[in-house]
Each structure stands twice: as structure tokens, then as C-alpha cells.
Write an enzyme that holds these catalytic residues in place. Structure first.
Site, mmCIF file in Angstrom:
data_model
loop_
_atom_site.group_PDB
_atom_site.id
_atom_site.type_symbol
_atom_site.label_atom_id
_atom_site.label_comp_id
_atom_site.label_asym_id
_atom_site.label_seq_id
_atom_site.Cartn_x
_atom_site.Cartn_y
_atom_site.Cartn_z
ATOM 1 N N ASP A 152 0.824 -1.213 0.000
ATOM 2 C CA ASP A 152 0.000 0.000 0.000
ATOM 3 C C ASP A 152 0.861 1.268 0.000
ATOM 4 O O ASP A 152 0.352 2.355 -0.261
ATOM 5 C CB ASP A 152 -0.959 0.000 1.195
ATOM 6 C CG ASP A 152 -2.157 -0.921 0.963
ATOM 7 O OD1 ASP A 152 -2.185 -1.606 -0.084
ATOM 8 O OD2 ASP A 152 -3.068 -0.966 1.811
ATOM 9 N N ASP B 158 -9.271 37.112 -34.091
ATOM 10 C CA ASP B 158 -8.586 35.833 -34.305
ATOM 11 C C ASP B 158 -9.364 34.683 -33.673
ATOM 12 O O ASP B 158 -9.239 33.541 -34.082
ATOM 13 C CB ASP B 158 -7.174 35.871 -33.718
ATOM 14 C CG ASP B 158 -6.437 34.574 -34.005
ATOM 15 O OD1 ASP B 158 -5.994 34.404 -35.153
ATOM 16 O OD2 ASP B 158 -6.363 33.719 -33.101
#
Lengths: 520, 427
Positions: free
Chosen positions: A36, A275
Site C-alpha cells: 500500500d 482571431d
């Protein structure tokens, strides 16, 4: 029993680790088997932390199970307190230790640990997940340590929910702290990230709480509201509109009218400038944790001019508000933690861009769809060295860049459309500013499933034909001439158009009829 | 064709071993699935476990291998814990669904995890039952990759050991090479053995179930990986004979390993020299180049993969390093003995781990290079210690002559990098 390949969330004790690792002066004693400890690398590698997470694992083995695992816990607990001298400890069990029922909390309480607070955690590993673990752990810490006290003289608040391994938490907290400071509000404590147990104790001195991350801070916020009379903010300040609304919400709590300094805010003009015209109506799909997805859907639609074609979250806790929002956006909500289901949905919707987690980035890579990462879980490249919040006004600027970067630039789109057969500048080469990540030619994309097939069977073509509509060869050829970044949409629209009119075949004419129909 | 010379001051085989028991900063055996599922192209690994197992598998690889993983986790839920009979029914259903979706799967491994072991789900019974249902197309086996039973590479050991009893019987005198190697390395090895005139050579694991490997009393087996204790025992139980040898890392290790085979299969010295002289010389040149930064430096191994002892032997004898501590999760004399014989006396040999105590030792020793897991690497770097992530040694082709230079390079790169960078980390 549920078959899982990749998970969006770890187990609940990993959530507790995110809280413990984010804090200072706190130690987590975790009753857990060998292995773990893998969770340490999430923090040391993915987030590049330069300290080990403050976690001691009891490391029991099979041979201990017959005899006594309790003393392993007690020894580990005593050693950790002696060695690290924490101000407080949290104790709990990982999924395996939960099964052997040693009651770490009860054991730690009977030990003489020099009087430091011991906070037991009950995190049901077989029912809940990582975000719950973090939320519950933070709540238990606050419940145990926060003491009733006078409010600060100057107006102050706490910032709740930041953890280790969070998506941009470090910079969001800095950005929101600065925003609040501009409004004349001090930050009393930001927690759990960078807070000590002593800081938690003085949280009730704040006048109110700012809940930045509902996934990991809401239980504590509710507790503080109920028991210490601190109201908390509900708006997550991601994007221009939400940040303004958040400032309004703070004003309402304090009975004031704030006008924040927006001189550094650039998103509105960047988005309005010509743009950006090519961004109009780009079809995007969103997936991630509920809070980020809901906030980003608003940014996508109202601040970037995208079309939201679908949204979803992996945490069921957020299902209700997300469903409500999806309804408002006219799309279906996808609530699942099964990435195969997310992949199938993305394939079906064929968006032009995905806003998701690291999972969706991989899905996008497979399907040839660009992806901007907007939510945990994320990988090492999503912990940037530079300052890059997603909250507040600077966060909005960052988001504009984040959402534009994966896409082909506006003028490039036109050139690709005009000269689609140029041998060097063909559409399969991908956006010219992404050298190493260009999508493969479609034929290759279609063939990558050959390495074994996904567990739902072979990958389908990114834009597969509808079941009962046949593409005639001239139409199919024409479709292939359409640049890759709109091909999926064109196919989908044409098929929907044909289906609406009950057409069994798609001819060249149908293709252009559909194009005219969907023109915008 | 000289045997490697034992060190003048004696080796480490009889050195006292520091045995420790405490917090272990290592992966569990499930991690082996990351490379095994790529090695065996018709196998699927189904972990019966928890969300933690699934999370480990996706985290341990460092990056997720989204290209069609042939593994998955059947995540146990509250209901499965309550009624075990139901857990078996659910497992059967998930397996049936999986095999239906993936007709290319010929071998299915049910992999036990910590939770499945603790609640005692009998996966061997499940494997037997499922084998009957899905035979002959699919062979179903089981092993444990749990953290309470296995440390990191022991997962591969458990997997290979589970295959040994079902391999067909043979009386042929054949060489069996045991341990998963990258395909390119395996091909190099087979070419070397064929040049020596040894053949046919069988590999365990084979790339596909159809490449059937048989064993029997005349089988001579050699380990290509130093972590295969259970498999070693299982093969001996079937009557096969172990060829002990140092492991094929570096020029010297590779030569000694091949030589052990040559002796067993009566390869004439000229044939051995003809097959190995050129690659030996290449390997020596490559090591000399790559070990420039390693010469005279000290190294400290945290326990990780059981590769530590053979690698320490390579780095001390061929790259000029000195070992401070060589930690291994487990030490098997029959397997690690030949390397311990060659490792010059001096380093502390340690088995098992209490990570906090070991960190105290590494801080006191301040070695030039520390080999450790991913959880420790950045914290140690932040303390000014150069590190090499141990997992890369398992994920990178490092065996035999042609990789000897690369292997030295894996260790020298962190030192080279440290000498190149002219910025101090801000704190």
C-alpha cells in the site's frame, strides 16, 4: 464485483493521504499491508513533492494474520510519534486492514502518546472513494481540533478544500487569497493545504469560509457553518462570470458592494478579438469532477463561444447539480466512473475538443480528438512549474490559453481546408505547433485497435457509419477530403441529416445538403 | 574461457546479514502484471481485489498504458464481502463476459490480492471450475500477487510457479530459460545459445500458449531473473535440474551465465569463444565508456526487486564502484549464492526492511548513488543524495552483452545529470 481497468478515484485512504500530505505537523498511521506504500509515489513523483508523505504503514504480512496484528499497529504508532513528533495524528485502516477489524482508532486512544490529539477515521473502503476520504478526513480533523473563539478584528475568511495532488490547488489558493486581499479581506487559515493542526484550531476566528473545492471541503464547511456560525461561499470562482459572481456572493455575506480590480483580466478581449472567431461553435465534451465540469461548461459556452455537446462527472456525489445544469444546457449528463463508457460516449458525440482528465486525454489520443485537461486525476505534466491557477481573473487568462492550445490555429484551419492535398501540409499532420503529438493518418488510427482489441471489442473508426445509412463511394471520398478536425462532425451531421429525412444512402449531394443545412 | 575470479578479500556469501522487519517501502506482487501482460500476448490478468489494487496498477506503471491493457481488477464491493458464494457467482459472470469480449485470450490468470486472501476467496477452486467451463480454448490459472504474500517481483515468481504444474511432460534433454525478458533481449539470448550450438531452448514464460514448453527429469533449467525462488522449487519438484550461475548482467555475468550452460551441454571451448568473443569485447568497450562516471563512487541499495545483489556484483566488479549496503527483500542462497561469492566483501548485506532505520543509515553514509523506490527518490534527492529509481531496472532491457553498456548508463545518468546542472533548487 465490478470489472475495472482504470479508475478516476483511488480508495478513500488515499483521500486521507491527500489531506495529511497537504498539511504540516500531522501524521497518518495507516494499518495496511506491504504494497500500500505505492501511494507515496503519487505525491513524490506525480506532484514532485520533496518530502515523503507523513504516513506510517504497519506493513502486516500473511503470517501475522494468525497471531497478532494489533501490536504491529501499536508499535508503528509509537515509533511514528517518537520519530516525527507530530502535533496530532490521524489513524485508520486501508481496505485490507478494514477486513481484519483491529480498530486502529480504539487502540490509539488507549495508548500514551504524550497527549497529542488522536483522530480516528472510519473510511469504508468497499463503498466509498478518494474524494469522500479526503472530505471526511478534513471534516474529522476540523471537528476535533477547531475551538470556539472570538472573530478576528479585521474581516477574515478561511479557504477550504485545497489538498495535496489537487488540480492546480497551489495556485488557485494563491490567486483567491490575492483577490480577497484586494477586497480588504484577510485569509485566516487556508486548509488542509499547508495548514498545521494549530491552524485548524483557530479556524473559527474567521468571519466566513470560502469553499473552493466542494469535493474535498464541503463536510467541513457545513460543520463550521452549523457549529461556529460561519457562512460559506457556494460559487466556485472558475472563469470570468463565476469570479464576478463569487465576489458578489462574498459581498452579500459581508453586506458590502465590491468592485474588484480587473485590470489584469484578459480573457474577454482575447475571446472577442477577431482571431478567436474560429472558436465559434466548436463542439466540446466535458468530463471530470463535478465542480470543475460545471464551472468549465459555463466558461466553454459563455466565455469561449463553444457549443457544449455533453458533460459528465465521475463522482456520484455531484450527480444532482450536474444533471440540472446539463438539462439547462440541453445535453445529457453522463454520471459514471467507467472510463469505457466515457470513451463510448465521446466516440458517439464526436466532439472537436474534449475538456477532461488524464483519462480523457488518453481517449482523445486514441480517437484523434484534442483534449484540454481541466480536472483531477492528472499526471505529472499537469503540475506545471509556472504559476497557472484556473480560478480568479488570472485563472480565466490561463483557461483561455489552455482551451486554445490543443486546437489548430484559425488561419491554419483555412489553409488546411484550401490546400488539403499538399504533401507536406496535409491535415493528418495535425496542429503545426504540436510537433510530437500529431494525430496519425486516419487509416493508421483505425488500425491501432489491432494490438488486441479493447475489452469492449475492437475500436471503431473515430466516426463510424450509422447502422442503417450507407455512404456511397463518391460521398465517402469527399468526406475524406474534409480536414480531420471537422471530419467527425461532418460525418455525424450528415448522418443525422440523412436519418431525419429517412434517406438510406448518402450521396455527394446529401453531404452538401447537410453542409448547407448545418451552416452557421 | 576462464571462470570469474573470486575477489581476493573473499566474497559476501558468508557475510552476516542484517535482517530487518518494519515498514517496507516496496510494491506488492500485483505490480508484475505491468510487464507480464505485455510479455504473454494471449494472457489476461484478472485481479480479484479492491479499488486500491486497481489504483496501484495504474499508478505503479508511472504512465498508464492505454493501448489495450490485458489486465483488469474485479473490485470487491460490500455485497461480495457478505456472501462468499455470491462472490464466486459474480466472478464467473465477470469472467464469462470478459472472455466473450476478448476471444483472443487463451490464458486467464486469476490473481489474488490482500483482500481476497483475507476473506479467503478460494481462487484455485474458481480457476478449476472456470477451466472446465472454458476449456479447451482458455486455460485458467491462479496465483497470489497480494502484498501480504509477495514483494514486487515475487508476483512474477508466483505467476510462473503457477504455470509449472500444468506444463506437459517430456523426457527430452532441453534447456529451459526461466524469467520474463523483453522480446528483443530474449531473441539476442536465443541467438547466442544457438551460436554455441545449444538447442532447442525453451522459455518460461512463452510469448503465447501455443509455444508450449514441456518439462521433465532431463530438463536443465537456468534462471534469467534472480527473484524466482518458488518457480525454482516448483521446477525441481517436477524433476528438472537447476544450473546455478551468476546472473547475466554485464560482460562478466553474461559470460559466466552462458558458460554454466556451455559446461552442462558440453559446448567445446572454440564454439563458446566463437559465439561470445565479439559481443564480449563490445560489451567491455560499452561498459568502459558508460562507467566513466561510476568509477570510484559508492552505492547504496534499498531492497526492491531482488536484482540488488547481482547488480551490486556488476557495479563493483565491472564499473569500479564500491557498495555501502546491498539490501534485498529476500535472499535465497541457491539463487543469489553465485553472485554473493563474487561480490567483494565489505558492504552490509541486508534482508527485509525497516525503512526509517534504513534511511538513517543512508543519511549517515551519504553514498554517491542510492538505488531506491519511487516513493523515496525525490525526498532523497531533496536531501542532496543522487538516486536511481529501482523500478527502471525492471522495466528496461538490461540483460546480456548488448545491454551491458545501457545498464551501466542507467546508473551513471543521475550522476552525470547532477554534474551538469548549474542551478540549486530553491527552497
Amino acid at each position: 464485483m465490478k470489472l475495472t481497468v482504470w479508475t478516476y478515484e483511488g480508495p478513500p485512504h488515499v483521500g486521507a493521504m491527500r489531506v495529511a500530505t497537504g498539511m504540516k505537523g500531522l501524521h497518518y498511521i495507516l494499518h495496511a499491508p506491504q504494497g500500500d506504500t505505492y501511494a507515496d509515489l503519487l505525491f513524490t513523483m506525480i506532484e514532485r513533492r520533496n518530502h515523503r508523505p507523513p504516513v506510517s504503514y504497519t506493513t502486516f504480512q500473511a503470517r501475522d494474520l494468525g497471531s497478532d496484528t494489533a501490536h504491529l499497529f501499536k508499535d508503528a504508532c509509537q515509533d511514528a510519534v517518537d520519530r516525527f513528533q507530530p502535533e496530532a495524528i490521524i489513524v485508520g485502516a486501508s481496505c485490507t486492514a478494514e477486513l481484519i477489524q483491529d480498530d486502529p482508532g480504539g487502540m490509539a486512544e488507549t495508548m500514551d502518546l504524550g497527549g497529542i490529539p488522536v483522530i480516528p477515521l472510519e473510511l469504508p473502503s468497499y463503498q466509498r472513494k478518494e474524494n469522500f476520504g479526503a472530505d471526511e478526513t478534513f471534516y474529522q480533523i476540523v471537528r476535533t481540533l477547531a475551538k470556539p473563539q472570538e472573530r478576528t478584528e479585521r474581516v477574515s475568511c478561511n479557504i477550504l478544500g485545497g489538498t495535496a495532488l489537487g488540480f492546480r490547488h497551489r495556485d488557485d489558493i494563491q490567486e483567491i487569497t490575492a483577490l480577497l486581499y484586494d477586497l480588504g479581506i484577510d485569509v485566516n487559515v487556508a486548509a488542509p493545504l499547508d495548514a498545521t493542526p494549530a491552524d485548524i484550531a483557530r479556524m473559527p476566528a474567521a468571519h466566513f469560509n470560502v469553499l473552493l473545492y466542494p469535493e474535498t471541503g464541503e463536510a467541513a464547511a457545513r460543520f463550521l457553518e452549523k457549529n461556529h456560525g460561519q457562512p460559506y461561499t457556494k460559487i466556485v470562482p472558475i472563469g470570468v462570470g463565476a469570479t464576478r459572481d463569487f465576489v458578489g456572493e462574498v459581498g452579500k455575506i459581508l453586506g458590502k458592494n465590491f468592485s474588484p480590480d480587473e485590470s489584469r483580466l484578459r480573457l474577454p478581449w482575447w475571446s472577442a478579438s477577431v482571431d478567436s472567431t474560429y472558436l465559434t461553435g466548436k463542439r466540446v465534451f466535458l468530463f471530470g469532477d463535478g465542480s470543475h465540469v460545471m464551472a468549465m461548461a459555463r466558461v466553454a459556452r459563455d466565455e469561449m463561444g463553444f457549443e457544449v455537446v455533453g458533460m459528465g462527472c465521475f463522482n456520484r456525489e455531484m450527480a444532482r447539480p450536474l444533471r440540472t445544469m446539463a438539462k439547462d444546457y440541453g445535453v445529457e449528463a453522463l454520471i459514471t466512473d467507467d472510463y469505457l463508457e466515457v470513451e463510448a460516449t465521446i466516440e458517439r458525440l464526436a466532439p472537436e475538443m474534449i475538456m477532461g482528465t488524464q483519462m480523457e486525454r488518453h481517449i482523445g489520443k486514441r480517437l484523434g480528438i484534442p483534449c484540454a485537461v481541466i480536472s483531477a486525476p492528472v499526471h505529472v505534466q499537469d503540475f506545471p512549474a509556472r504559476y497557472s491557477p484556473v480560478m480568479g481573473f488570472e485563472g480565466a487568462n490561463v483557461l483561455f490559453d489552455t482551451l486554445v492550445h490543443p486546437l489548430v490555429m484559425g488561419l491554419e484551419e483555412h489553409l488546411l481546408t484550401m490546400f488539403r492535398d499538399d504533401f507536406e501540409f496535409h491535415d493528418a499532420a495535425g496542429p503545426s505547433h504540436h510537433g510530437g503529438h500529431s494525430p496519425k493518418p486516419l487509416e493508421e488510427v483505425e488500425n491501432t485497435g489491432a494490438s488486441g482489441g479493447s475489452i469492449v471489442g475492437q475500436m471503431k473508426d473515430g466516426a463510424h457509419p450509422a447502422d442503417n445509412v450507407i455512404w456511397l463511394s463518391d460521398a465517402e471520398r469527399e468526406l475524406k477530403k474534409i480536414p480531420f478536425f471537422v471530419r467527425g462532425k461532418a460525418r455525424r451531421n450528415t448522418e443525422a441529416f440523412a436519418a431525419d429525412r429517412g434517406l438510406a444512402e448518402i450521396s455527394l449531394d446529401t453531404l452538401y445538403e447537410a453542409k448547407a443545412h448545418y451552416a452557421r | 574461457m576462464n571462470a570469474p575470479t573470486p575477489p581476493p578479500g573473499g566474497g559476501c556469501r558468508s557475510a552476516p546479514v542484517l535482517k530487518e522487519r518494519g515498514q517496507r517501502e516496496v510494491f506488492c506482487g500485483l505490480t508484475g502484471i505491468i510487464w507480464l501482460h505485455r510479455k504473454m500476448q494471449d494472457a489476461f490478468f484478472l485481479v480479484v481485489g479492491s479499488r486500491t489494487c486497481a489504483h496501484l496498477l495504474q499508478s505503479a506503471a508511472g504512465v498508464m498504458i492505454f493501448a489495450e491493457p490485458r489486465f483488469g481488477t474485479a473490485i470487491l464491493e460490500e455485497g461480495d464481502l457478505a456472501g462468499l458464494a455470491d462472490a464466486h457467482v459474480e466472478l464467473d459472470r465477470e469472467v464469462a463476459r470478459l472472455l466473450e469480449r476478448r476471444p483472443d485470450i487463451r490464458q486467464l490468470f486469476l490473481v489474488g490480492s490482500c483482500p481476497s486472501e483475507v476473506i479467503k476467496i478460494d481462487l484455485s477452486r474458481a480457476a478449476e471450475r472456470l477451466s472446465q467451463v472454458h476449456a479447451p480454448h482458455v486455460r485458467v490459472l491462479n496465483y497470489s500477487g497480494s502484498g501480504i504474500e509477495t514483494t514486487f517481483t515475487e508476483g512474477e515468481d508466483a505467476c510462473l510457479a503457477s504455470m509449472v504444474p500444468v506444463l506437459p511432460e517430456t523426457t527430452a534433454r532441453e534447456l529451459l530459460v526461466v524469467g520474463a525478458l523483453p522480446d528483443v533481449v530474449e531473441d539476442q539470448m536465443l541467438a547466442l545459445l544457438s551460436d554455441m550450438g545449444v538447442g532447442p531452448v525453451r522459455c518460461l514464460p512463452a510469448r503465447r500458449i501455443d509455444h508450449e514448453t514441456a518439462i521433465g527429469p532431463n530438463t536443465q533449467f537456468i534462471l534469467a531473473q534472480p527473484f524466482l525462488g518458488e518457480t525454482h522449487a516448483a521446477l525441481e519438484r517436477r524433476g528438472a535440474t537447476h544450473i546455478p550461475a551468476p546472473f547475466p548482467f554485464g560482460e562478466e555475468g553474461t559470460t559466466a551465465w552462458l558458460k554454466a550452460i556451455a559446461q552442462e551441454f558440453d559446448v567445446p571451448p572454440e564454439a563458446f569463444a566463437a559465439a561470445t568473443d565479439a559481443p564480449r569485447a563490445r560489451a567491455r568497450r560499452a561498459i568502459a565508456q558508460a562507467s566513466e562516471h561510476l568509477n570510484g563512487r559508492s552505492i547504496f541499495f534499498f531492497p526492491d526487486s531482488q536484482l540488488e545483489i547481482p547488480l551490486a556484483r556488476f557495479l563493483t566488479r565491472e564499473c569500479g564502484m564500491s557498495a555501502v549496503e546491498v539490501g534485498s527483500p529476500y535472499i535465497h542462497d541457491a539463487i543469489h549464492g553465485p553472485d554473493l561469492d563474487l561480490l567483494p566483501a565489505g558492504p552490509q548485506i541486508s534482508e527485509g526492511q525497516d525503512v526509517d532505520l534504513q534511511l538513517d543509515r543512508v543519511r549517515a553514509a551519504r553514498p554517491d548513488l542510492t538505488v531506491c523506490g519511487l516513493g523515496l527518490a525525490n525526498p532523497l534527492e531533496a536531501e542532496g543524495l543522487a538516486t536511481k529509481w529501482a523500478i527502471e531496472l525492471v522495466f528496461t532491457p538490461v540483460h546480456f552483452y548488448e545491454q551491458a553498456g545501457d545498464l551501466a548508463g542507467l546508473f551513471s545518468r543521475p550522476l552525470r545529470r547532477k554534474s551538469l546542472l548549474k542551478v540549486e533548487a530553491a527552497e
